[in-house]
Design an enzyme around this catalytic site. Structure first.
Site, mmCIF file in Angstrom:
data_model
loop_
_atom_site.group_PDB
_atom_site.id
_atom_site.type_symbol
_atom_site.label_atom_id
_atom_site.label_comp_id
_atom_site.label_asym_id
_atom_site.label_seq_id
_atom_site.Cartn_x
_atom_site.Cartn_y
_atom_site.Cartn_z
ATOM 1 N N GLY A 98 0.820 -1.209 0.000
ATOM 2 C CA GLY A 98 0.000 0.000 0.000
ATOM 3 C C GLY A 98 0.853 1.258 0.000
ATOM 4 N N SER A 171 -4.305 9.423 7.419
ATOM 5 C CA SER A 171 -3.491 8.458 6.680
ATOM 6 C C SER A 171 -2.175 9.091 6.268
ATOM 7 C CB SER A 171 -4.248 7.983 5.432
ATOM 8 O OG SER A 171 -3.347 7.342 4.545
ATOM 9 N N ASP A 324 -0.390 -0.080 13.066
ATOM 10 C CA ASP A 324 0.103 -1.390 12.640
ATOM 11 C C ASP A 324 0.290 -2.342 13.819
ATOM 12 O OD1 ASP A 324 0.018 -0.580 10.033
ATOM 13 O OD2 ASP A 324 2.111 0.029 9.946
ATOM 14 N N ARG A 355 -8.524 -6.321 9.407
ATOM 15 C CA ARG A 355 -7.839 -6.799 10.622
ATOM 16 C C ARG A 355 -8.747 -6.899 11.847
ATOM 17 N NH1 ARG A 355 -1.925 -3.886 9.535
ATOM 18 N NH2 ARG A 355 -1.229 -5.515 8.078
HETATM 19 C C1 S3P Z 1 2.260 3.687 6.368
HETATM 20 C C2 S3P Z 1 1.165 4.279 6.935
HETATM 21 C C3 S3P Z 1 0.058 3.521 7.547
HETATM 22 C C4 S3P Z 1 0.487 2.127 7.932
HETATM 23 C C5 S3P Z 1 1.234 1.445 6.825
HETATM 24 C C6 S3P Z 1 2.470 2.226 6.440
HETATM 25 C C7 S3P Z 1 3.266 4.528 5.715
HETATM 26 O O1 S3P Z 1 -0.988 3.429 6.605
HETATM 27 O O2 S3P Z 1 -0.621 1.355 8.299
HETATM 28 O O3 S3P Z 1 1.628 0.139 7.230
HETATM 29 O O4 S3P Z 1 4.364 4.032 5.400
HETATM 30 O O5 S3P Z 1 2.970 5.701 5.498
HETATM 31 P P1 S3P Z 1 -2.095 4.617 6.459
HETATM 32 O O6 S3P Z 1 -1.326 5.846 6.355
HETATM 33 O O7 S3P Z 1 -2.888 4.373 5.240
HETATM 34 O O8 S3P Z 1 -2.912 4.499 7.703
#
Ligand code: S3P
Length: 441
Positions: A98, A171, A324, A355
């Site tokens: 993601g 986010s 996380d 989750r």
């Molecule tokens: C992350 C942000 C979080 C986290 C992901 C890594 C990042 O997601 O859950 O594992 O590297 O910016 P969200 O920003 O979508 O919550």
């Protein structure tokens, strides 16, 4: 790294303890790799996380023209593109990641070409309108060709306008996507978040000399226009990943007098809310900072001594800081006396798996009473743990690892199915579990 589904049997252990050095931070590894690929010159990176997610970022950046090599000692060098990205022949497949898809979309929105981004089934089921809407406001064309607001994503970018944008969900991935796109806009892009989320992008920008202004919940960046910033390669050392350390912190917390020491771990204040949760639950936690104030990210050592656990409640502004680690808070809940409550965590439903549903199902398999809620769960802890059937990972690395930690506290060995996904973030996980005294087949 294999994608063959595998099962493990995790045996119960009275005691676990010892010293561990966890692998490099995943969020920071992704970001450093992307910025190194945009820079001119060769970036040397030590402690880069060699997991599938981060290797997918490297592959994508290679398809865009960067070159990366690992030395025999495991250090990474990236030869940057100087900002002149290639147009790859086909879609960029970023697997399960993601962070790669959302952050890279921001960079690609700033290029005057068309790119396609795709990933595995899990990634192609996760929401992407959260980046499409603001990137389109900036002037990029973003098509979500998946079934409902999901990847594959087709982006045609270039000539971006700056925007003032308030994130509808907290986010860091969306914030970072917009800050990266903002680098290629003409003028000041302003992003406001509802609750503070991890600020690795902001810190990295400062380290690279990119001016950034943070005022409360608002981050502003002045764009460099379509050619983007002129970045010079500089060396990086990636701190250990707090989210990987978290598995061993919880494993120790669950056992009276078990001690685990973790050295060289990232202690970014927006990542370590679990430490407070562990203290509230009854563990003893000592933190020693070892980084200089001038370092981009705080780093240090953690020593935890387990205690008799009591239930805690988590919610509100702690959620992004713990996001996380919430599967592990559920594990703590199963081990603590009383009712543990997780609230305001609906974002968990759109992670690598849902989750809330996957942890609730696995905890019930272990004999734990769980009430699943829209935005969290309530867990009745402290009972005997025995698996009535094999536990499932649902292809989600953090579910597999959280359940492995819980399995070490069960009455009988626990089978966990389909654990190849652990390689997404922590390829050495099973060895590290053995290193602190775990028994795994
Ligand atoms: C992350 C942000 C979080 C986290 C992901 C890594 C990042 O997601 O859950 O594992 O590297 O910016 P969200 O920003 O979508 O919550």
């Amino acid at each position: 790294m294999s994608q063959i589904p595998q099962s493990v049997i995790v045996h119960p252990r009275e005691n676990l303890g010892g010293s561990i050095e966890v692998p490099g931070d995943k969020s920071i590894s992704h970001r450093v790799a992307m910025m190194a690929a945009l820079a001119s010159g060769t970036t040397k990176i030590s402690n880069f996380l060699q997991s599938e997610d981060c290797v997918n970022t490297l592959r994508a950046m290679e398809a865009l023209g960067a070159r990366s090599f690992f030395t025999a000692e495991g250090d990474l060098t990236i030869q940057g593109t100087g900002g002149n990205l290639l147009e790859p022949a086909g879609p960029l497949n970023v697997g399960n990641s993601g962070t790669t898809i959302r952050l890279l979309a921001g960079i690609l929105a700033g290029q005057s070409a068309t790119y396609e981004l795709t990933g595995d089934d899990s990634l192609c089921s996760r929401p992407m309108t959260r980046i499409k809407d603001p990137l389109e406001r900036m002037g990029a064309k973003v098509e979500l060709t998946g079934e409902k607001g999901t990847a594959p994503i087709k982006i045609t970018g270039g000539r971006l306008k700056p925007i003032n944008y308030t994130l509808p969900v907290a986010s860091a991935q969306v914030k970072s996507c917009l800050l990266l796109a903002g680098l290629f806009a003409e003028g000041v892009t302003s992003v406001t978040e509802p609750i503070p989320t991890r600020d690795h992008t902001e810190r990295l920008f400062r380290t690279l000399g990119i001016p950034i202004n943070v005022d409360g919940l608002t981050v502003q960046i002045t764009g460099f226009g379509p050619s983007g910033p002129s970045l010079k390669a500089r060396p990086f050392r990636i701190p250990g990943d707090f989210s990987s350390a978290a598995f061993w912190l919880v494993a120790a917390a669950a056992r009276r007098k078990s001690v685990v020491n973790i050295a060289g771990v990232g202690l970014n204040p927006r990542r370590i809310a679990l430490l407070d949760v562990l203290k509230r639950a009854g563990a003893q936690v000592e933190v020693k900072l070892s980084s200089a104030n001038s370092d981009a990210e705080p780093v240090g050592d953690i020593r935890i001594t387990g205690g008799k656990l009591k239930a805690v409640e988590v919610g509100g502004a702690d959620i992004p800081n713990l996001i996380d680690e919430l599967p592990l808070v559920a594990v703590l809940g199963a081990l603590a006396e009383g009712t543990t409550i997780i609230r305001n965590a609906a974002e968990l439903r759109v992670k690598e798996s849902d989750r809330i549903a996957t942890m609730a199902a696995n905890l019930r398999l272990m004999g734990v009473e769980v009430e699943e809620r829209d935005d969290g769960m309530a867990i009745q802890g402290g009972g005997a743990l025995k698996a009535s059937a094999p536990v499932r990972s649902y292809g989600d690395h953090r579910i597999a690892m959280a359940m492995a930690v819980l399995a070490t506290c069960a009455e009988e060995p626990v089978v966990i199915n389909n654990v190849a996904c652990v390689d997404t973030s922590y390829p050495g996980f099973w060895n590290d579990l053995k290193q602190i005294g775990g028994q795994v087949e």
